[in-house]
Write a protein that holds these residues in place. Structure first.
Motif, PDB file in Angstrom:
ATOM      1  N   SER A 152      36.195 -19.113 -18.103  1.00 40.28           N
ATOM      2  CA  SER A 152      36.393 -18.052 -17.102  1.00 40.28           C
ATOM      3  C   SER A 152      37.495 -18.479 -16.139  1.00 40.28           C
ATOM      4  CB  SER A 152      35.091 -17.791 -16.343  1.00 40.28           C
ATOM      5  OG  SER A 152      34.570 -19.016 -15.834  1.00 40.28           O
ATOM      6  N   ARG A 199      31.451 -19.930 -10.243  1.00 35.24           N
ATOM      7  CA  ARG A 199      31.224 -19.573 -11.643  1.00 35.24           C
ATOM      8  C   ARG A 199      29.726 -19.629 -11.920  1.00 35.24           C
ATOM      9  NH1 ARG A 199      36.252 -21.958 -11.734  1.00 35.24           N
ATOM     10  NH2 ARG A 199      37.778 -21.022 -13.167  1.00 35.24           N
ATOM     11  N   VAL A 216      19.511  -9.908 -11.000  1.00 38.54           N
ATOM     12  CA  VAL A 216      20.814  -9.325 -10.683  1.00 38.54           C
ATOM     13  C   VAL A 216      20.881  -8.894  -9.219  1.00 38.54           C
ATOM     14  CG1 VAL A 216      22.334  -7.362 -11.107  1.00 38.54           C
ATOM     15  CG2 VAL A 216      21.343  -8.605 -13.036  1.00 38.54           C
ATOM     16  N   GLN A 262      24.212 -10.580  -7.894  1.00 41.99           N
ATOM     17  CA  GLN A 262      25.130  -9.734  -7.116  1.00 41.99           C
ATOM     18  C   GLN A 262      25.619 -10.427  -5.850  1.00 41.99           C
ATOM     19  OE1 GLN A 262      23.278  -5.891  -6.517  1.00 41.99           O
ATOM     20  NE2 GLN A 262      23.995  -5.118  -8.497  1.00 41.99           N
ATOM     21  N   HIS A 271      28.232 -12.997  -6.788  1.00 49.83           N
ATOM     22  CA  HIS A 271      29.513 -12.405  -7.170  1.00 49.83           C
ATOM     23  C   HIS A 271      30.280 -11.894  -5.952  1.00 49.83           C
ATOM     24  CE1 HIS A 271      29.992 -12.007 -11.683  1.00 49.83           C
ATOM     25  NE2 HIS A 271      28.864 -12.686 -11.557  1.00 49.83           N
ATOM     26  N   GLU A 313      22.035  -9.284 -23.272  1.00 54.27           N
ATOM     27  CA  GLU A 313      23.057  -8.253 -23.077  1.00 54.27           C
ATOM     28  C   GLU A 313      23.031  -7.703 -21.663  1.00 54.27           C
ATOM     29  OE1 GLU A 313      24.555  -4.062 -25.187  1.00 54.27           O
ATOM     30  OE2 GLU A 313      22.633  -4.957 -25.717  1.00 54.27           O
ATOM     31  N   GLU A 314      21.865  -7.510 -21.112  1.00 52.96           N
ATOM     32  CA  GLU A 314      21.707  -6.949 -19.773  1.00 52.96           C
ATOM     33  C   GLU A 314      22.431  -7.754 -18.708  1.00 52.96           C
ATOM     34  OE1 GLU A 314      17.914  -6.176 -16.705  1.00 52.96           O
ATOM     35  OE2 GLU A 314      17.684  -7.364 -18.546  1.00 52.96           O
ATOM     36  N   ALA A 336      25.023 -10.001 -19.328  1.00 55.81           N
ATOM     37  CA  ALA A 336      26.350 -10.459 -19.740  1.00 55.81           C
ATOM     38  C   ALA A 336      27.439 -10.224 -18.696  1.00 55.81           C
ATOM     39  CB  ALA A 336      26.735  -9.812 -21.067  1.00 55.81           C
ATOM     40  N   PRO A 337      27.456  -9.074 -17.993  1.00 59.25           N
ATOM     41  CA  PRO A 337      28.525  -8.860 -17.003  1.00 59.25           C
ATOM     42  C   PRO A 337      28.495  -9.839 -15.830  1.00 59.25           C
ATOM     43  CG  PRO A 337      27.457  -6.782 -17.582  1.00 59.25           C
ATOM     44  CD  PRO A 337      26.605  -7.868 -18.137  1.00 59.25           C
ATOM     45  N   TRP A 338      27.369 -10.533 -15.643  1.00 59.93           N
ATOM     46  CA  TRP A 338      27.208 -11.389 -14.477  1.00 59.93           C
ATOM     47  C   TRP A 338      27.356 -12.870 -14.803  1.00 59.93           C
ATOM     48  CZ3 TRP A 338      27.167  -8.445 -10.293  1.00 59.93           C
ATOM     49  CH2 TRP A 338      26.745  -7.117 -10.441  1.00 59.93           C
ATOM     50  N   ASP A 348      29.582 -16.039 -16.445  1.00 63.52           N
ATOM     51  CA  ASP A 348      30.950 -16.443 -16.762  1.00 63.52           C
ATOM     52  C   ASP A 348      31.029 -17.303 -18.012  1.00 63.52           C
ATOM     53  OD1 ASP A 348      32.251 -15.255 -14.402  1.00 63.52           O
ATOM     54  OD2 ASP A 348      31.022 -16.693 -13.304  1.00 63.52           O
ATOM     55  N   ARG A 401      25.645 -15.308 -28.747  1.00 68.92           N
ATOM     56  CA  ARG A 401      26.341 -14.882 -27.528  1.00 68.92           C
ATOM     57  C   ARG A 401      26.906 -16.055 -26.731  1.00 68.92           C
ATOM     58  NH1 ARG A 401      24.789  -9.599 -26.128  1.00 68.92           N
ATOM     59  NH2 ARG A 401      22.900  -8.834 -27.162  1.00 68.92           N
TER      60      ARG A 401
END
Length: 249
Positions: A62, A70, A118, A123, A126, A166-167, A169-171, A173, A222
Motif C-alpha cells: 500500500s 496502514r 468498521v 473508520q 482511516h 470481502e466486507e 476489504a476496502p479498509w 491495506d 485474498r
C-alpha cells in the motif's frame, strides 16, 4: 480450532525454498503434508524471510497511504499464532498497535462483528484519528476498560479469525493468512485453552460458523501473503518467518 471434518488430501510434490541467497528443493522429506479444512488450498513456494523483510512487503503493498496508519490484517484459525505474529511485527515496527478482533466479538458474535469494527475502529483510523471504543457487550457485562489506539501510528495490526473478508476489504491495506496443520493447531489450542467439556462445546459451536464462513470468504486467496503457522521448515524463530504467495481457488 478442533477439526470435525475429514482430512483433506493433497498430492505430495517437490517445492522450492529460498534462504540466505541460496535455493534448494523442498521435498516431502523436509516437511509433512498439512491437514487442512475442506476448501483450503495448501500453499507452495515456501521460503524463509526475515521479519523485517515481511514488514517491508506488507508496507509496499500500500505505497500511497499517507496521513493515517496502514491497517494490516492477520487471519488464521485458532492456534495458528496470529497474536504471536502481531507481536513480532510490532516489535520491528515500534510505532504500531494491535487490535484483537476477539475484543470486538466478545459476548457479541463469533463472526458477525464486521460492521462494528468498521464503524468504531477502522473508520476512525482511516480518518487519522485515535480510537477509544467501549463495545456494548463490555458495558452490559461490566468488563472494564476500552479498546484504545493512539493517533499517529504507522501500522495497526488487526489480528483475529475472520478479519480477511470481502466486507472489510476496502479498509485493509494488506493482509496475512496463517496456514498450518490442523492437528498441530488443535494441540496448541488445548495447551492454551484446555479441553474441559465447556471448552470443547465452545469449539464445536465455533466450528459450526467457522467452516462455512471460511469456505465462502477463502481468506488464503485474498491475502497479500501466507505465513506458516506453526511452521514445519527450519528457520530462526527469533528473526525469520516461513512465507508463501497467496493460493487461488
Amino acid at each position: 480450532m478442533i477439526n470435525v471434518s475429514e482430512k483433506s488430501r493433497h498430492a505430495v510434490t517437490d517445492r522450492w525454498i529460498v534462504r540466505a541467497g541460496r535455493t534448494r528443493v523442498l521435498t516431502s522429506g523436509d516437511r509433512r503434508q498439512m491437514h487442512l479444512h475442506p476448501g483450503e488450498i495448501e500453499a507452495v513456494d515456501w521460503r524463509v524471510v526475515t521479519v523485517h523483510a515481511t514488514l517491508r512487503q506488507l508496507r509496499d503493498a500500500s505505497p500511497d497511504v499517507t496521513g493515517r496508519p496502514r491497517v494490516i490484517a492477520i487471519d488464521g484459525r485458532g492456534g495458528a499464532g496470529k497474536t504471536t505474529l502481531a507481536e513480532r511485527l510490532r516489535k520491528v515496527a515500534p510505532n504500531s498497535a494491535i487490535v484483537h478482533t476477539d475484543d470486538v466479538a466478545w459476548n457479541h458474535s463469533y463472526f458477525d462483528w464486521g460492521a462494528v469494527l468498521v464503524e468504531n475502529i477502522l473508520q476512525p483510523l482511516h480518518r487519522g484519528e485515535a480510537v477509544n471504543f467501549r463495545p456494548d457487550a463490555w458495558i452490559s457485562h461490566n468488563r472494564p476498560g476500552s479498546i484504545t489506539i493512539p493517533a499517529g501510528a504507522d501500522f495497526i495490526w488487526v489480528e483475529g479469525t475472520g478479519i480477511i473478508r470481502e466486507e472489510l476489504a476496502p479498509w485493509l491495506d494488506a493482509s496475512v493468512w496463517m496456514q498450518g496443520d490442523l492437528d498441530e493447531q488443535e494441540r496448541l489450542l488445548i495447551v492454551r485453552d484446555g479441553d474441559s467439556p465447556e471448552q470443547l462445546e465452545h469449539v464445536t459451536n465455533w466450528l459450526l460458523e467457522e467452516l462455512p464462513f471460511m469456505l465462502r470468504e477463502q481468506p488464503w486467496a485474498r491475502a497479500t501473503m501466507i505465513v506458516a503457522g506453526p511452521p514445519q521448515i527450519d528457520h530462526d524463530p527469533d528473526t525469520e518467518l516461513v512465507v508463501a504467495p497467496p493460493t487461488s481457488p
